[in-house]
Design a protein around this motif. Structure first.
Motif, PDB file in Angstrom:
ATOM      1  N   GLY A  25      17.454   7.639 -16.309  1.00  0.00           N
ATOM      2  CA  GLY A  25      17.416   7.088 -14.955  1.00  0.00           C
ATOM      3  C   GLY A  25      16.100   7.321 -14.244  1.00  0.00           C
ATOM      4  N   THR A  26      15.051   7.708 -14.967  1.00  0.00           N
ATOM      5  CA  THR A  26      13.752   7.908 -14.341  1.00  0.00           C
ATOM      6  C   THR A  26      13.235   6.584 -13.788  1.00  0.00           C
ATOM      7  OG1 THR A  26      13.255   9.680 -15.901  1.00  0.00           O
ATOM      8  CG2 THR A  26      11.391   8.723 -14.700  1.00  0.00           C
ATOM      9  N   ILE A  27      12.740   6.604 -12.578  1.00  0.00           N
ATOM     10  CA  ILE A  27      12.265   5.382 -11.942  1.00  0.00           C
ATOM     11  C   ILE A  27      11.042   4.872 -12.686  1.00  0.00           C
ATOM     12  CG2 ILE A  27      10.700   6.547 -10.301  1.00  0.00           C
ATOM     13  CD1 ILE A  27      11.675   4.511  -8.199  1.00  0.00           C
ATOM     14  N   PRO A  28      10.881   3.568 -12.870  1.00  0.00           N
ATOM     15  CA  PRO A  28       9.703   3.031 -13.558  1.00  0.00           C
ATOM     16  C   PRO A  28       8.416   3.453 -12.866  1.00  0.00           C
ATOM     17  CG  PRO A  28      11.382   1.350 -13.337  1.00  0.00           C
ATOM     18  CD  PRO A  28      11.849   2.516 -12.516  1.00  0.00           C
ATOM     19  N   VAL A  29       7.321   3.364 -13.596  1.00  0.00           N
ATOM     20  CA  VAL A  29       6.051   3.815 -13.051  1.00  0.00           C
ATOM     21  C   VAL A  29       5.653   3.018 -11.806  1.00  0.00           C
ATOM     22  CG1 VAL A  29       4.674   2.285 -14.509  1.00  0.00           C
ATOM     23  CG2 VAL A  29       3.679   4.432 -13.673  1.00  0.00           C
ATOM     24  N   ILE A  31       0.841  -1.206   0.000  1.00  0.00           N
ATOM     25  CA  ILE A  31       0.000   0.000   0.000  1.00  0.00           C
ATOM     26  C   ILE A  31       0.871   1.248   0.000  1.00  0.00           C
ATOM     27  CG2 ILE A  31      -1.695   1.289   1.338  1.00  0.00           C
ATOM     28  CD1 ILE A  31      -2.763  -1.425   2.334  1.00  0.00           C
ATOM     29  N   ALA A  32       1.915   1.271   0.843  1.00  0.00           N
ATOM     30  CA  ALA A  32       2.806   2.436   0.885  1.00  0.00           C
ATOM     31  C   ALA A  32       3.532   2.621  -0.441  1.00  0.00           C
ATOM     32  CB  ALA A  32       3.810   2.269   2.031  1.00  0.00           C
ATOM     33  N   SER A  33       3.958   1.532  -1.075  1.00  0.00           N
ATOM     34  CA  SER A  33       4.653   1.627  -2.359  1.00  0.00           C
ATOM     35  C   SER A  33       3.714   2.116  -3.452  1.00  0.00           C
ATOM     36  CB  SER A  33       5.227   0.262  -2.748  1.00  0.00           C
ATOM     37  OG  SER A  33       6.197  -0.163  -1.816  1.00  0.00           O
ATOM     38  N   LEU A  34       2.450   1.677  -3.385  1.00  0.00           N
ATOM     39  CA  LEU A  34       1.465   2.168  -4.350  1.00  0.00           C
ATOM     40  C   LEU A  34       1.272   3.673  -4.209  1.00  0.00           C
ATOM     41  CD1 LEU A  34      -0.741   1.644  -6.482  1.00  0.00           C
ATOM     42  CD2 LEU A  34      -2.321   1.195  -4.581  1.00  0.00           C
ATOM     43  N   ALA A  35       1.157   4.138  -2.963  1.00  0.00           N
ATOM     44  CA  ALA A  35       1.014   5.587  -2.739  1.00  0.00           C
ATOM     45  C   ALA A  35       2.251   6.338  -3.216  1.00  0.00           C
ATOM     46  CB  ALA A  35       0.766   5.848  -1.256  1.00  0.00           C
ATOM     47  N   TYR A  36       3.442   5.760  -2.990  1.00  0.00           N
ATOM     48  CA  TYR A  36       4.685   6.401  -3.425  1.00  0.00           C
ATOM     49  C   TYR A  36       4.737   6.501  -4.948  1.00  0.00           C
ATOM     50  CZ  TYR A  36       9.728   7.052  -4.099  1.00  0.00           C
ATOM     51  OH  TYR A  36      10.955   7.521  -4.488  1.00  0.00           O
ATOM     52  N   ALA A  37       4.316   5.428  -5.653  1.00  0.00           N
ATOM     53  CA  ALA A  37       4.306   5.462  -7.117  1.00  0.00           C
ATOM     54  C   ALA A  37       3.336   6.520  -7.630  1.00  0.00           C
ATOM     55  CB  ALA A  37       3.925   4.083  -7.658  1.00  0.00           C
ATOM     56  N   ALA A  38       2.179   6.661  -6.972  1.00  0.00           N
ATOM     57  CA  ALA A  38       1.214   7.683  -7.398  1.00  0.00           C
ATOM     58  C   ALA A  38       1.768   9.082  -7.176  1.00  0.00           C
ATOM     59  CB  ALA A  38      -0.092   7.488  -6.627  1.00  0.00           C
ATOM     60  N   VAL A  39       2.472   9.296  -6.068  1.00  0.00           N
ATOM     61  CA  VAL A  39       3.062  10.618  -5.804  1.00  0.00           C
ATOM     62  C   VAL A  39       4.121  10.948  -6.849  1.00  0.00           C
ATOM     63  CG1 VAL A  39       4.520  11.896  -4.176  1.00  0.00           C
ATOM     64  CG2 VAL A  39       2.573  10.572  -3.336  1.00  0.00           C
ATOM     65  N   LEU A  40       4.950   9.970  -7.201  1.00  0.00           N
ATOM     66  CA  LEU A  40       5.959  10.200  -8.236  1.00  0.00           C
ATOM     67  C   LEU A  40       5.312  10.539  -9.572  1.00  0.00           C
ATOM     68  CD1 LEU A  40       8.596   7.367  -7.538  1.00  0.00           C
ATOM     69  CD2 LEU A  40       8.747   9.804  -6.967  1.00  0.00           C
ATOM     70  N   LEU A  41       4.218   9.856  -9.864  1.00  0.00           N
ATOM     71  CA  LEU A  41       3.517  10.125 -11.120  1.00  0.00           C
ATOM     72  C   LEU A  41       2.964  11.549 -11.147  1.00  0.00           C
ATOM     73  CD1 LEU A  41       2.433   9.134 -13.818  1.00  0.00           C
ATOM     74  CD2 LEU A  41       0.453   8.185 -12.605  1.00  0.00           C
ATOM     75  N   VAL A  42       2.399  11.989 -10.021  1.00  0.00           N
ATOM     76  CA  VAL A  42       1.877  13.351  -9.957  1.00  0.00           C
ATOM     77  C   VAL A  42       3.005  14.370 -10.098  1.00  0.00           C
ATOM     78  CG1 VAL A  42       0.749  15.034  -8.455  1.00  0.00           C
ATOM     79  CG2 VAL A  42      -0.133  12.690  -8.590  1.00  0.00           C
TER      80      VAL A  42
END
Length: 407
Positions: A106-110, A23-34
């Motif tokens: 070097g952009t982190i994957p989605v 769940i925390a990793s999902l939230a982190y991926a969404a924040v990076l996307l934003v």
């Protein structure tokens, strides 16, 4: 490795921690996307995030997090493989949201750190080797995603792969250790419960059965005649029962104290002598030796005159265990054992000799007009049937006289 399922016990915190990580990793991926403005293709990026969110919910329900006592099929290999496949698919879908230039920059994957979820799940479920396999799959997908034809391998970032391997191996190893510790703790609790129950039964038997048997023995001796014989039998049973309720037989997981298994054979006519220290053997070996001794004593009661006494002596020299059964009966007539085996009566051949041979030991029978001695020699470390070489005469052989037969 035991299959998952049933009450998870100590594994429960591992699965809850993995759920929180997802769940925390999902939230982190969404924040990076934003923060990245949706990458180059926002619609595709948010579609991947949506798939990740749905699968996170599925794993929280399917793995033993919400339902720790769920059926084993719900968290078996199909779910683990599906978890790995869905996560790898989301990772490999990154080019739909990012350009090749983003990857080279070097952009982190989605998916960000969400890809470690199945690695941790495999490690907790199946151990460190399975965690390493899952890490290899996810690392391969990540390195393939970042690589380009003709690129220098040294320029491809490998930090993520190293971290995945460390997570899978370390978490899997810790989960294995925790599982073993829980099994040993459960075993200790069971042994403690068995000990308490034994003590409770011993108190009840002492307050009832043993007192009655003692009373019958005393009154039978006072009355005399046939009552005296009943009193003697009651005394024998009292001695056997008292030894049984006082015998803490189990000394370790899969091990038994041979002394405690043989002591219940002691009666008014059977004397059992054993070392003062525990004589711990593998459970199967100890039970087979006890059964062989029981068969020898049964022969005494069947074929010897009333009043015949018997002695059971247990010795150990560091390499072998020697148990001798001696009686003061009339001895075994010449050829009696061979004739009994030919007639299909296999008491000695199977119940004694066969058992000891299966343990890699030997049986020596010495008989004379003053009695019979049966010596059972069993190696402490099993070496296979018939593999024990007798280097020197046993203690009973040194004392024996008269006719001797090795069977």
């Amino acid at each position: 490795m035991a299959e998952m399922g049933g009450e998870m016990g100590i594994e429960g915190p591992f699965w809850r921690a993995i759920a929180v990580f997802r769940i925390a990793s999902l939230a982190y991926a969404a924040v990076l996307l934003v923060r990245a403005g949706g990458y180059s293709h926002p619609v595709a990026a948010w579609a991947v995030i949506a798939v990740m969110a749905v699968w996170t919910a599925v794993t929280v329900v399917a793995y033993p997090v919400v339902h720790p006592a769920a059926p084993p099929a719900r968290h078996g290999w199909p779910l683990l493989v599906a978890d790995l496949a869905v996560t790898a698919g989301c990772l490999l879908a990154t080019p739909l949201a990012q350009t090749r230039a983003d990857a080279l920059a070097g952009t982190i994957p989605v998916t960000a750190t969400w890809v470690a979820g199945p690695v941790l799940a495999w490690g907790v479920s199946r151990g460190r080797r399975a965690g390493a396999v899952a890490a290899a799959v996810m690392s391969g997908a990540d390195l393939w995603l970042r690589g380009v034809p003709g690129a220098d391998v040294a320029s491809i970032p490998v930090n993520g792969a190293v971290l995945l391997f460390m997570a899978g191996v370390v978490v899997g190893h810790v989960a294995q250790l925790a599982r073993r510790a829980e099994e040993r703790m459960q075993r200790a609790v069971e042994l403690e419960a068995i000990g308490r129950e034994r003590e409770r039964l011993a108190r009840g038997i002492h307050d009832s059965v043993l007192q009655v048997l003692a009373l019958v023995q005393r009154r039978g001796a006072e009355i005399g005649g046939e009552a005296a014989e009943l009193g003697r039998l009651a005394g024998e049973q009292e001695a056997a029962l008292r030894a049984l309720v006082q015998a803490p037989a189990l000394r370790g997981e899969g091990s038994l104290d041979l002394r405690e298994l043989l002591r219940p054979y002691g009666t008014a006519r059977v004397t059992v002598s054993a070392p003062a220290t525990p004589l711990v053997l593998p459970a199967e070996t100890a039970r087979e030796v006890r059964a062989a001794v029981g068969a020898a004593l049964d022969n005494v009661s069947r074929h010897c005159p009333d009043g015949t006494r018997a002695w059971v002596l247990v010795e150990e020299d560091g390499q072998t265990v020697v148990v001798s059964v001696r009686d003061d009966g009339q001895g075994i007539p010449e050829g009696r054992l061979e004739q009994a085996e030919a007639d299909g009566r296999m008491g000695v051949a199977r119940s004694i000799r066969g058992r000891v041979a299966d343990l890699g030991g030997t049986v020596t029978i010495t008989s004379s007009e003053t009695g019979t001695e049966i010596e059972l020699t069993v190696p402490l470390a099993r070496q296979g049937p018939g593999s024990l070489a007798r280097q020197a005469p046993g203690p009973l052989e040194r004392r024996a006289s008269g006719r001797r037969k090795r069977v």
